[in-house]
Design an enzyme around this catalytic site. Structure first.
Site, PDB file in Angstrom:
ATOM      1  N   GLU A  46      -3.070  64.324 -51.895  1.00 25.35           N
ATOM      2  CA  GLU A  46      -1.812  63.660 -51.569  1.00 25.35           C
ATOM      3  C   GLU A  46      -0.839  63.739 -52.736  1.00 25.35           C
ATOM      4  OE1 GLU A  46      -0.575  63.182 -48.463  1.00 25.35           O
ATOM      5  OE2 GLU A  46      -2.413  62.050 -48.143  1.00 25.35           O
ATOM      6  N   SER A  80      14.004  63.673 -23.965  1.00 28.04           N
ATOM      7  CA  SER A  80      12.682  63.241 -24.421  1.00 28.04           C
ATOM      8  C   SER A  80      12.261  62.021 -23.633  1.00 28.04           C
ATOM      9  CB  SER A  80      12.726  62.894 -25.910  1.00 28.04           C
ATOM     10  OG  SER A  80      11.578  62.147 -26.277  1.00 28.04           O
ATOM     11  N   SER A 139       3.192  63.117 -38.446  1.00 25.28           N
ATOM     12  CA  SER A 139       3.922  64.366 -38.264  1.00 25.28           C
ATOM     13  C   SER A 139       4.361  64.644 -36.828  1.00 25.28           C
ATOM     14  CB  SER A 139       3.078  65.533 -38.797  1.00 25.28           C
ATOM     15  OG  SER A 139       3.844  66.685 -38.821  1.00 25.28           O
ATOM     16  N   ASP A 191       3.148  69.959 -42.983  1.00 26.82           N
ATOM     17  CA  ASP A 191       3.076  69.530 -41.589  1.00 26.82           C
ATOM     18  C   ASP A 191       3.218  70.704 -40.624  1.00 26.82           C
ATOM     19  OD1 ASP A 191       3.092  67.184 -42.927  1.00 26.82           O
ATOM     20  OD2 ASP A 191       5.025  66.473 -42.148  1.00 26.82           O
TER      21      ASP A 191
END
Ligand code: ADP
Ligand code: MG
Length: 400
Positions: A46, A80, A139, A191
């Site tokens: 990380e 969406s 993500s 990602d």
């Protein structure tokens, strides 16, 4: 005991049905196809991506589905399942930097970038349905970008880029550009690589030093283990400035040590002794020790000793909380409650200041550990967390 549910992942049929139904209800008719791309968690490594180090993400079974049809003009319509009602309508030019805002930048930005890079992208209608939690550090943004990019590549470009890893690397880079330049979010490439370049049953080792990747087998089932993801749902308001300041401290330390990035340091002990700013010492120490932990985890996982990575997950969290100072109370409570309930190890995952944590638990213990975390959150008066179970899943692709 709390009534909690583990957020289910949609299978192909359910995702296709939801995206296609939204497409039909919004535009009438059927899409040319449906594409899906996964969210991800980072197992370990990380805040190393901008330090020339490793990250080890894997794809979630939770995906974003995009039903998409070509148009014969330059118009784009986007809808969406998150926002009901009329679709956004505009032209491809409206999807560029400084023009597209909010979720449109993530959904439409890849179209603008691909055309900017010379791909023959035209107008299209798209309907998006997702079971990836939004803004949870899992993500959802790259899942959306990459699903759209795969669809456009296939419908306008014969699927040339989606067909192999070299092409997918280009698609991932285009999606990074969309996120950086159109959405205005300063993120690295982890990602998008996780969504496009993993293979099922594997984590993706990304070496940001040379941008190379390697598939690392990650068979949690065979080890009798599961990764429980805890979405703390903690608001992370300060995150942007904090990210920039961590990055700046690492760059100052690297400059003082005369290396391009901190992970290029050959002798970490000697390097720490040469730094005298206490903040730089703490930040560099996280980078050095985290890079060591990733190496150990890769060795253990490769030797089918997955059950032994717990201490490195715990060590990662301690380092991120203590030396890097990017944790928060909700993340700390989540990992300690998970450990108290029997998790082999637990850590915050992602940038920090909220978002999600992961816990390595015995198979079958997922609900019990989740229940314990939810109880601890209730005792602290935190917003109830959400949970899902991660397994190393497939990369993005066409599903219908
Ligand atoms: P994360 O990627 O961790 O979920 P980000 O802040 O990077 O968090 O991205 C979240 C943003 O991506 C949302 O605020 C929204 O703009 C966009 N987004 C992601 N998934 C969807 C979706 N299914 N529908 C609409 N917008 C989405
Ligand atoms: Mg994101």
């Amino acid at each position: 005991s709390n009534h909690l549910s583990l957020l289910p992942a949609w299978d192909d049929a359910e995702g296709v049905r939801r995206a296609s139904e939204l497409f039909l209800a919004t535009y009438g008719g059927r899409p040319d196809g449906v594409w899906a791309a996964p969210g991800r968690v980072n197992l370990i490594g990380e805040h190393l991506d901008y330090n020339g180090g490793f990250s080890l993400p894997f794809a979630l079974p939770h995906r974003t589905f995009v039903a998409l049809a070509r148009r014969d003009d330059e118009f784009v319509r986007l809808v969406s399942d998150l926002g009901a009602g009329e679709p956004w309508t505009g032209s491809l030019d409206d999807l560029g930097p400084g023009r597209a805002a909010g979720w449109i930048a993530y959904a439409g930005g890849p179209a603008w970038v691909l055309r900017d890079e010379g791909l023959p992208v035209g107008g299209f209608d798209a309907a998006i349905a997702s079971c990836v939690p939004l803004g949870a550090g899992l993500s959802s943004s790259a899942a959306l970008e990459t699903a759209v990019a795969l669809a456009l590549d296939e419908l306008f470009h014969d699927g040339t880029l989606g067909a192999d890893d070299a092409g997918r690397t280009r698609l991932a880079a285009a999606c990074v550009r969309a996120e950086n330049e159109v959405a205005g979010a300063a993120t690295g490439g982890m990602d998008q690589a996780a969504a496009l370049r993993t293979t099922a049953g594997h984590a993706l080792l990304i070496d940001s030093h040379d941008a190379s990747v390697r598939q690392v087998p990650l068979d949690l089932d065979a080890a009798g283990l599961a990764v429980l993801v805890i979405d703390t749902r903690a608001p992370h308001a300060l995150a942007d400035g904090q990210y920039a300041s961590r990055r700046a401290a690492c760059e100052r330390a690297a400059a003082r040590l005369a290396v391009p990035t901190l992970c290029a340091v050959a002798d970490p002990e000697a390097a720490l002794a040469r730094l005298d700013d206490p903040e730089e010492v703490r930040r560099a120490r996280h980078v050095f020790t985290e890079q060591e932990r990733v190496r150990r985890v890769i060795d253990l996982v490769s030797a089918s000793r997955l059950s032994e990575i717990g201490p490195d997950l715990d060590g990662s969290h301690a380092s991120l909380a203590g030396d890097y100072e990017v944790s928060c109370r909700e993340l700390d409570v989540a990992v300690s409650a998970a450990r108290d309930a029997g998790a082999r190890g637990a850590r915050m995952t992602g940038g920090g200041f909220g978002g999600s944590a992961i816990a390595l638990v015995e198979r079958g213990a997922e609900s019990r550990v989740a229940d314990a975390v939810a109880s601890a959150f209730a005792e602290h008066g935190f917003t109830p967390p959400a949970f899902l179970v991660a397994r190393a899943s497939a990369p993005g692709g066409r599903v219908a």
